[in-house]
Write a protein that holds these residues in place. Structure first.
Motif, PDB file in Angstrom:
ATOM      1  N   HIS A  27     127.136  44.741  -2.470  1.00  0.00           N
ATOM      2  CA  HIS A  27     126.957  43.438  -3.114  1.00  0.00           C
ATOM      3  C   HIS A  27     127.300  42.303  -2.143  1.00  0.00           C
ATOM      4  O   HIS A  27     126.605  41.278  -2.095  1.00  0.00           O
ATOM      5  CB  HIS A  27     127.837  43.342  -4.363  1.00  0.00           C
ATOM      6  N   MET A  28     128.368  42.496  -1.381  1.00  0.00           N
ATOM      7  CA  MET A  28     128.762  41.478  -0.416  1.00  0.00           C
ATOM      8  C   MET A  28     127.694  41.310   0.662  1.00  0.00           C
ATOM      9  O   MET A  28     127.318  40.184   1.027  1.00  0.00           O
ATOM     10  CB  MET A  28     130.100  41.858   0.228  1.00  0.00           C
ATOM     11  N   ALA A  47     124.546  41.942   0.329  1.00  0.00           N
ATOM     12  CA  ALA A  47     123.375  41.314  -0.292  1.00  0.00           C
ATOM     13  C   ALA A  47     123.548  39.802  -0.344  1.00  0.00           C
ATOM     14  O   ALA A  47     122.589  39.040  -0.110  1.00  0.00           O
ATOM     15  CB  ALA A  47     123.168  41.879  -1.696  1.00  0.00           C
ATOM     16  N   ARG A  48     124.752  39.347  -0.651  1.00  0.00           N
ATOM     17  CA  ARG A  48     124.990  37.887  -0.670  1.00  0.00           C
ATOM     18  C   ARG A  48     124.817  37.298   0.717  1.00  0.00           C
ATOM     19  O   ARG A  48     124.264  36.194   0.877  1.00  0.00           O
ATOM     20  CB  ARG A  48     126.391  37.599  -1.225  1.00  0.00           C
ATOM     21  N   TRP A  49     125.289  38.003   1.747  1.00  0.00           N
ATOM     22  CA  TRP A  49     125.123  37.511   3.117  1.00  0.00           C
ATOM     23  C   TRP A  49     123.641  37.417   3.478  1.00  0.00           C
ATOM     24  O   TRP A  49     123.205  36.431   4.071  1.00  0.00           O
ATOM     25  CB  TRP A  49     125.836  38.454   4.092  1.00  0.00           C
ATOM     26  N   GLU A  70     121.127  37.035   1.498  1.00  0.00           N
ATOM     27  CA  GLU A  70     120.479  35.951   0.751  1.00  0.00           C
ATOM     28  C   GLU A  70     120.811  34.587   1.333  1.00  0.00           C
ATOM     29  O   GLU A  70     119.991  33.674   1.322  1.00  0.00           O
ATOM     30  CB  GLU A  70     120.900  36.020  -0.719  1.00  0.00           C
ATOM     31  N   ARG A  71     122.020  34.454   1.885  1.00  0.00           N
ATOM     32  CA  ARG A  71     122.416  33.154   2.436  1.00  0.00           C
ATOM     33  C   ARG A  71     121.920  32.953   3.858  1.00  0.00           C
ATOM     34  O   ARG A  71     121.520  31.845   4.228  1.00  0.00           O
ATOM     35  CB  ARG A  71     123.950  33.048   2.423  1.00  0.00           C
ATOM     36  N   LYS A 123     115.931  34.750  -0.211  1.00  0.00           N
ATOM     37  CA  LYS A 123     115.588  34.361  -1.573  1.00  0.00           C
ATOM     38  C   LYS A 123     114.388  35.142  -2.084  1.00  0.00           C
ATOM     39  O   LYS A 123     114.348  35.580  -3.237  1.00  0.00           O
ATOM     40  CB  LYS A 123     115.303  32.859  -1.623  1.00  0.00           C
ATOM     41  N   LYS A 127     115.210  38.826  -3.024  1.00  0.00           N
ATOM     42  CA  LYS A 127     116.119  38.988  -4.157  1.00  0.00           C
ATOM     43  C   LYS A 127     117.095  40.142  -3.950  1.00  0.00           C
ATOM     44  O   LYS A 127     117.192  41.057  -4.781  1.00  0.00           O
ATOM     45  CB  LYS A 127     115.328  39.197  -5.447  1.00  0.00           C
ATOM     46  N   ARG A 185     120.315  40.451  -4.204  1.00  0.00           N
ATOM     47  CA  ARG A 185     121.364  40.623  -5.208  1.00  0.00           C
ATOM     48  C   ARG A 185     120.819  41.272  -6.486  1.00  0.00           C
ATOM     49  O   ARG A 185     121.488  42.096  -7.108  1.00  0.00           O
ATOM     50  CB  ARG A 185     122.017  39.284  -5.526  1.00  0.00           C
ATOM     51  N   GLU A 186     119.592  40.903  -6.868  1.00  0.00           N
ATOM     52  CA  GLU A 186     118.994  41.506  -8.057  1.00  0.00           C
ATOM     53  C   GLU A 186     118.649  42.969  -7.804  1.00  0.00           C
ATOM     54  O   GLU A 186     118.819  43.821  -8.677  1.00  0.00           O
ATOM     55  CB  GLU A 186     117.753  40.730  -8.477  1.00  0.00           C
TER      56      GLU A 186
END
Length: 523
Positions: free
Chosen positions: A169-170, A172-174, A176-177, A183, A186, A188-189
């Motif tokens: 999850h961490m 995935a956030r990286w 995406e940012r 974006k 997706k 995180r999804e």
């Protein structure tokens, strides 16, 4: 701190088994290969690279083992030595002690093992990343001796999985940012979907329920067998099911020697997949060779045997119709329609130029038609589509991730059984039949039957509702409305004939539409 500790563990295991050296030697640059030789100094990397990769994935835990299982079906993308080693992950993960399994069973049912089973094999027949299976026998309610398979969840799985999922999850956030594609992809999804299905695997009762649903769905197809569940002996960490006898589908020579028609078996696999996806919207989403056998019993000779239902996928009616239209357009090489569907579904921005997207899709797919499966790599097609999609800002649909994974599994099985299988040609008749059932009188009558109970519940209330309505209206208003109704009756009579003819025209139109669809498929 838990994430940091797990990250350190992953790095340590990678270095311990020389995965860094394996990656660096895959590059063509001389200086990178030289760096790999320097990095290997002082470490014992004499074991084959495939073995080191497999052992590293086993050491890292269930999520990494599942990653290796998916890779093992892609022999067109991996060297043979690595593919052979990763294939061992499908049902030969190191087992946990039998005493632990027995303790789990006795704790789940609060009874000694001897009171549950007349015999129990301590040596597991299969050991996977989430659970392991032991054969046993029991006496059923009718006094018959039944052979069963007992599936026991690995102890301590929830803690290990949640640690790895925290890291994913961490990451995935990286992505995406920091990534330009973050974006659109997706992440995180997608990870959220993976998280959900992985946690579902930890509840074996859910798996048993999924197996029961698939068993009902496939009952009339006569192509696949699903084991019966013994519901009195199903708990969240232990389930008991019918023992299935067959040959693992990965042992192709044994299957062929038994007299099974291999090309038909490959075609049946495609039929099973498309039936589960488009007819039922409920499909077995973990179809690697370790979960599939072939029956050689006289009564069910040549049928598939499905095992391990921890991961199943579901599709809505909208998803099914969209996918069916896409597949149908692909089979007809109608790339313009494929592009239009991407816009209509919102996968690409509304201002996307259809002609440009159509040309891009054509350049990816056209070279692969009319070729046997041995000359086609669906993985390469998806990769090229992914590269093309970046230009048009195509958004990844997380709900379809499992379907994409299963499609890759089906392709891997098809290539292993019959390299000459034409995936497109085999699937086209099925989709043709499915699409014909979605238009015309069949769908009209089916939906009418589905809505009939709703209208049946409403009819008894109609007199009461009408009486209440009339009581609330003044008498003069009712007389005025009656005169208006009588004045309009003449117009209604004239319209009645037009309505009857219109109804006849509607039915004829549906028949013509069905004929047009059939002719388009044939063309």
């Amino acid at each position: 701190m838990r994430r940091v500790g797990r990250a350190v563990t992953i790095v340590w295991v990678s270095l311990r088994y020389g995965l860094d050296e394996l990656v660096l030697t895959s590059f063509q640059k001389p200086w990178l290969r030289g760096l790999a030789r320097i990095a290997s100094i002082g470490r014992d990397l004499s074991a084959p690279r495939g073995q080191r990769l497999r052992e590293a994935l086993e050491r890292l835990g269930p999520i990494f083992v599942k990653f290796g299982q998916v890779l093992s079906t892609r022999r067109d993308l991996l060297p043979p030595d690595i593919a052979d080693e990763l294939a061992l992950l499908q049902d030969r993960v190191p087992p946990f002690p039998a005493d632990v399994a027995i303790a789990t069973i006795e704790r789940a049912f609060r009874r000694p093992l001897a009171s549950l089973f007349t015999s129990f094999e301590r040596q597991p027949v299969a050991s996977a990343s989430i659970a392991q299976v032991h054969f046993a026998t029991l006496t059923d309610k009718n006094g018959r001796e039944r052979e069963v398979a007992v599936k026991v969840l690995r102890p301590g799985m929830l803690k290990v999985i949640e640690q790895d999922l925290d890291l994913i999850h961490m990451m995935a956030r990286w992505v995406e940012r920091l990534s330009a594609d973050g974006k659109r992809l997706k992440p995180r999804e997608v990870v959220g979907e993976f998280d959900k299905y992985l946690h579902d695997e930890l509840d074996l009762v859910r798996e048993a329920a999924s197996a029961a649903q698939l068993r009902r769905n496939m009952a009339g197809l006569d192509l696949v067998l699903v084991p019966e569940m013994f519901w009195d002996l199903c708990r969240s960490d232990v389930i008991v099911m019918e023992r299935m006898h067959g040959i693992p589908i990965g042992q192709v020579e044994r299957v062929r020697a038994a007299g099974v028609d291999i090309p038909k078996l490959a075609r049946d696999g495609v039929t099973i997949f498309f039936t589960q996806v488009f007819r039922d919207g409920f499909f077995h989403a973990d179809m690697h060779p370790g979960n599939i056998m072939v029956s050689v019993e006289p009564a069910t000779f040549g049928r598939y045997i499905s095992l391990d239902f921890g991961i199943v996928g579901t599709l809505t009616q909208t998803d099914k119709e969209y996918l069916a239209q896409n597949f149908t357009a692909f089979f007809r090489r109608d790339y313009k329609r494929v592009a239009e569907l991407h816009v209509e579904s919102g996968w690409v921005p509304q201002d996307t130029r259809i002609d440009e997207l159509e040309a891009a899709i054509r350049s990816v797919c056209e070279p692969y038609f009319d070729r046997p499966l041995k000359e086609i790599s669906l993985g390469m097609v998806l990769m090229r589509l992914f590269q093309t999609s970046r230009r048009f800002n195509v958004e990844i649909q997380p709900q379809l991730v499992l379907l994409q994974k299963t499609l890759l599994n089906v392709e891997g099985l098809g290539r292993q059984l019959d390299p000459d299988l034409d995936l497109w040609h085999t699937a086209k008749p099925f989709l043709e039949k499915w699409m014909l059932e979605q238009v015309g009188p069949r769908r009209f009558w089916r939906e009418l039957k589905e809505q009939a109970p709703y209208y049946a519940r409403m009819l008894p209330d109609m007199p009461r509702l009408l009486h209440g309505y009339l009581q609330q209206r003044p008498v003069d208003d009712l007389r005025r409305e009656l005169r208006q109704m009588m004045a309009e009756q003449r117009r209604t009579n004239r319209l009645l004939q037009a309505i009857i003819y219109g109804g006849i025209g509607f039915v004829l139109g549906l028949l013509v539409m069905q004929l047009i669809v059939r002719l388009r498929f044939i063309g």
